[in-house]
Write an enzyme that holds these catalytic residues in place. Structure first.
Site, PDB file in Angstrom:
ATOM      1  CG  HIS A 276      42.892  -9.665  54.066  1.00  0.00           C
ATOM      2  ND1 HIS A 276      41.589  -9.847  54.453  1.00  0.00           N
ATOM      3  CD2 HIS A 276      43.382  -8.661  54.841  1.00  0.00           C
ATOM      4  CE1 HIS A 276      41.295  -8.982  55.424  1.00  0.00           C
ATOM      5  NE2 HIS A 276      42.377  -8.262  55.691  1.00  0.00           N
TER       6      HIS A 276
ATOM      7  CG  ASP B 126      39.121 -17.449  44.148  1.00  0.00           C
ATOM      8  OD1 ASP B 126      39.251 -17.305  42.913  1.00  0.00           O
ATOM      9  OD2 ASP B 126      38.392 -18.334  44.648  1.00  0.00           O
TER      10      ASP B 126
ATOM     11  CG  HIS C   7      35.677 -16.132  40.181  1.00  0.00           C
ATOM     12  ND1 HIS C   7      34.331 -15.961  40.401  1.00  0.00           N
ATOM     13  CD2 HIS C   7      36.197 -16.532  41.373  1.00  0.00           C
ATOM     14  CE1 HIS C   7      34.049 -16.218  41.681  1.00  0.00           C
ATOM     15  NE2 HIS C   7      35.167 -16.559  42.288  1.00  0.00           N
TER      16      HIS C   7
ATOM     17  CG  HIS D   9      36.011 -14.037  46.175  1.00  0.00           C
ATOM     18  ND1 HIS D   9      36.361 -14.935  47.152  1.00  0.00           N
ATOM     19  CD2 HIS D   9      35.727 -14.776  45.061  1.00  0.00           C
ATOM     20  CE1 HIS D   9      36.273 -16.176  46.666  1.00  0.00           C
ATOM     21  NE2 HIS D   9      35.898 -16.104  45.400  1.00  0.00           N
ATOM     22  CB  CYS D  10      39.259 -11.819  50.545  1.00  0.00           C
ATOM     23  SG  CYS D  10      40.399 -12.442  51.801  1.00  0.00           S
TER      24      CYS D  10
ATOM     25  CG  HIS E  89      38.087 -12.435  54.937  1.00  0.00           C
ATOM     26  ND1 HIS E  89      39.294 -11.777  54.981  1.00  0.00           N
ATOM     27  CD2 HIS E  89      38.037 -13.207  56.058  1.00  0.00           C
ATOM     28  CE1 HIS E  89      39.963 -12.141  56.065  1.00  0.00           C
ATOM     29  NE2 HIS E  89      39.221 -13.014  56.729  1.00  0.00           N
TER      30      HIS E  89
ATOM     31  CG  MET F 206      37.846  -8.074  51.832  1.00  0.00           C
ATOM     32  SD  MET F 206      39.258  -8.851  52.606  1.00  0.00           S
ATOM     33  CE  MET F 206      40.603  -8.300  51.553  1.00  0.00           C
TER      34      MET F 206
ATOM     35  CG  HIS G 204      14.527  -3.941  36.057  1.00  0.00           C
ATOM     36  ND1 HIS G 204      14.006  -4.486  34.905  1.00  0.00           N
ATOM     37  CD2 HIS G 204      13.807  -2.817  36.294  1.00  0.00           C
ATOM     38  CE1 HIS G 204      13.000  -3.739  34.475  1.00  0.00           C
ATOM     39  NE2 HIS G 204      12.854  -2.704  35.293  1.00  0.00           N
TER      40      HIS G 204
ATOM     41  CD  GLU H 190      20.623  -9.086  19.648  1.00  0.00           C
ATOM     42  OE1 GLU H 190      21.545  -8.442  19.148  1.00  0.00           O
ATOM     43  OE2 GLU H 190      19.733  -9.644  18.962  1.00  0.00           O
TER      44      GLU H 190
ATOM     45  CB  THR I 117      15.010  -8.554  34.995  1.00  0.00           C
ATOM     46  OG1 THR I 117      14.056  -7.512  35.131  1.00  0.00           O
ATOM     47  CG2 THR I 117      15.636  -8.825  36.350  1.00  0.00           C
TER      48      THR I 117
ATOM     49  CG  HIS J  64      12.461  -5.873  39.421  1.00  0.00           C
ATOM     50  ND1 HIS J  64      11.268  -6.107  40.057  1.00  0.00           N
ATOM     51  CD2 HIS J  64      12.199  -4.945  38.478  1.00  0.00           C
ATOM     52  CE1 HIS J  64      10.325  -5.367  39.502  1.00  0.00           C
ATOM     53  NE2 HIS J  64      10.873  -4.640  38.537  1.00  0.00           N
TER      54      HIS J  64
HETATM   55 CU   LIG Z   1      40.272 -11.013  53.404  1.00  0.00          CU
END
Ligand SMILES: [Cu+2]
Length: 481
Positions: A120, A123, A125, A160-161, A169, A174, A266, A285, A289, A315
């Site tokens: 594995h 990553d 962000h 995430h993987c 994955h 993951m 929502h 503001e 949803t 929703h």
């Molecule tokens: Cu993985």
């Protein structure tokens, strides 16, 4: 459930606090240093399991944070009787919540447990760099790997993987969230929770019991069997519901791991006072949803003004009531009748403005003389229209939310009580097949004839007692009230 903070000797605290909010050059040097072994000025990050988050960064300066994540492949429960092999960051879906601030240097160590079967990586962000760290973090079972990055941008980010096949994955769980707070920290609120949506694809149909393997075909077709919050059906309902007190401000860190579906997040019975759109700086503001893209996030905040059960949903509503994307926030405290009165009056609506209250036509109509088979047939159609959304297609219900009608001891014990339930609705604690439910079923507004049909259908399906319910029986119960 929470993991706790552990701090490596803080004799050098002064030094940490005065560390860079610095020029790019300086931070590059700091990063180079950090790839060496962890030095004494490093703080071990507090990580948390969903739905909880680590404590706020507050007003501290930038730090070097050690983030240790163990990858664990393990079997867990997707739904009542349905199990699934999840691949996890930290043993939970979503993975451990990471909380840092802008300018922090994060030293990430991924440990791939020796019992795991696959390699594995991660990553994030929040990383500025190739693959968000994936390029430097590929790790085989029984190995660990370390890389570091500086958090340059504030915001709420998905991690995430990204090991091939990437979709698989992610589909196995993951993913997680990392929050990078701005300098000075986010404004304090009363309650904070961590919620992440994900879609799952199983060989068997939705609800089919047993250990369900991942289904690549369905994943490619984006035809999810489960769409859930926090990795499984019921992760946030019943005893697992999140809570708040009247008057408190609640902040939800909402992420979406996907792999495929976008969430229309929502909360039934609330309006978001604030949404940090897509987890960034832009604040919108008064939102009903908010869209949370796959691989994206949002921060939502609202003050809870009245007590009751707020329902968190995607929703795209079949996902909520039929595939699991449903959670609960229980708000306790005093009523405020001015903000929400509850039902103040219930009566018969006569468009002509008549003053005499009569029963609707349907209920006055003389009971038809149907055979049991005809009743069951008609009842099936009524069930699909009036009951299916909550009690589900095979009467199996939804764990911790809607009790089963299939082989329900509660249902089979007392026909008159079942009739009353349909006529007048039901609230308060009940026990069905050993499970406690404490929720509300609305009155169904059906005629005697219809109640007879729908209950005959329910009693004559799914292993129930085969009782026949006639309109006369319904009329008798109605007359007693
Ligand atoms: Cu993985």
């Amino acid at each position: 459930m929470k993991k706790f903070i552990y701090i490596i000797p803080l004799s050098l605290l002064g030094l940490i606090v005065s560390l860079p909010s610095c020029s790019p050059n300086e931070s590059k040097n700091a990063q180079k240093e950090s790839t060496k072994t962890i030095s004494a000025d490093t703080v071990v990050a507090e990580l948390s399991s969903p739905p909880f988050v680590p404590k706020a960064v507050g007003n501290r300066g930038p730090q070097r944070l050690k983030v240790d994540i163990e990858i664990i492949e393990k079997e867990g429960q997707m739904s009542e009787g349905v199990s699934y092999v999840y691949w996890t960051f930290g043993g939970t879906v979503p993975g451990s919540f990471i909380r840092a601030r802008v300018g922090d240097e994060l030293v990430v160590t991924l440990k791939n447990h020796p019992d795991n079967k696959l390699p594995h990586n991660i990553d994030l962000h929040a990383v500025t760099g190739p693959g968000g760290g994936a390029a430097s973090s590929f790790v085989a079972p029984g190995h660990q790997i370390t890389f570091s990055f500086e958090a340059l941008n504030p915001g709420l980010y998905v991690y995430h993987c990204a090991t091939a096949p990437v979709g698989m994955h992610i589909a196995n769980g993951m993913y997680g969230l990392i929050l990078i707070e701005p300098e000075g920290g986010l404004e304090p609120v009363d309650k904070e929770y961590y919620i992440m949506q994900g879609d799952f694809y199983t060989k068997g149909a939705t609800g089919e019991t047993g250990l369900q393997p991942f289904d690549m075909g369905k994943a490619l077709a984006e035809n999810a069997d489960y769409v859930v919050f926090n990795g499984k059906v019921g992760a946030l309902t019943g005893d697992n519901a999140i809570t708040a007190e009247v008057g408190e401000t609640v902040r939800l860190y909402v992420g979406n791991g996907g792999p495929n579906l976008v969430s229309s997040f929502h909360v039934i019975g609330e309006i978001f006072d604030k949404v940090y759109v897509e987890g960034g700086d832009l604040i919108n503001e008064n939102i009903q949803t908010t869209l949370v893209p796959a691989g994206g996030a949002a921060i939502v905040e609202f003050k809870v003004d009245v007590p009751g059960e707020l329902i968190l949903v995607d929703h795209s509503i079949f996902r909520a009531f039929n595939k699991g994307a449903l959670g609960m926030l229980n708000v306790e405290g005093p009523e405020n009748k001015k903000i929400y009165s509850g039902t103040t009056q219930e009566g018969i609506y006569l468009p002509e403005g008549g003053t005499v209250q009569t029963l609707p036509e349907e209920e006055k109509a003389p009971a038809r003389d149907l055979t049991l088979a005809e009743r069951i047939e008609e009842g099936g159609q009524l069930y699909a229209k009036s009951c299916f959304a909550c009690h589900q297609g095979n009467g199996q219900g939804i764990p911790n939310a809607f009790p089963p009608l299939a082989q329900s001891d509660y249902l089979n014990a007392d026909v008159d009580r079942a009739i009353r339930t349909i006529l007048y609705g039901l609230t308060g604690e009940i026990t069905v097949n050993g499970e406690v439910y404490n929720s509300a079923m609305p009155a169904q507004g059906l005629s005697d004839d219809q109640v007879a049909s729908v209950l005959s259908y329910v009693y004559n399906n799914w292993g129930n007692s085969k009782a026949e319910v006639t309109p006369e029986m319904v009329a008798k119960v109605r007359a007693k009230k």
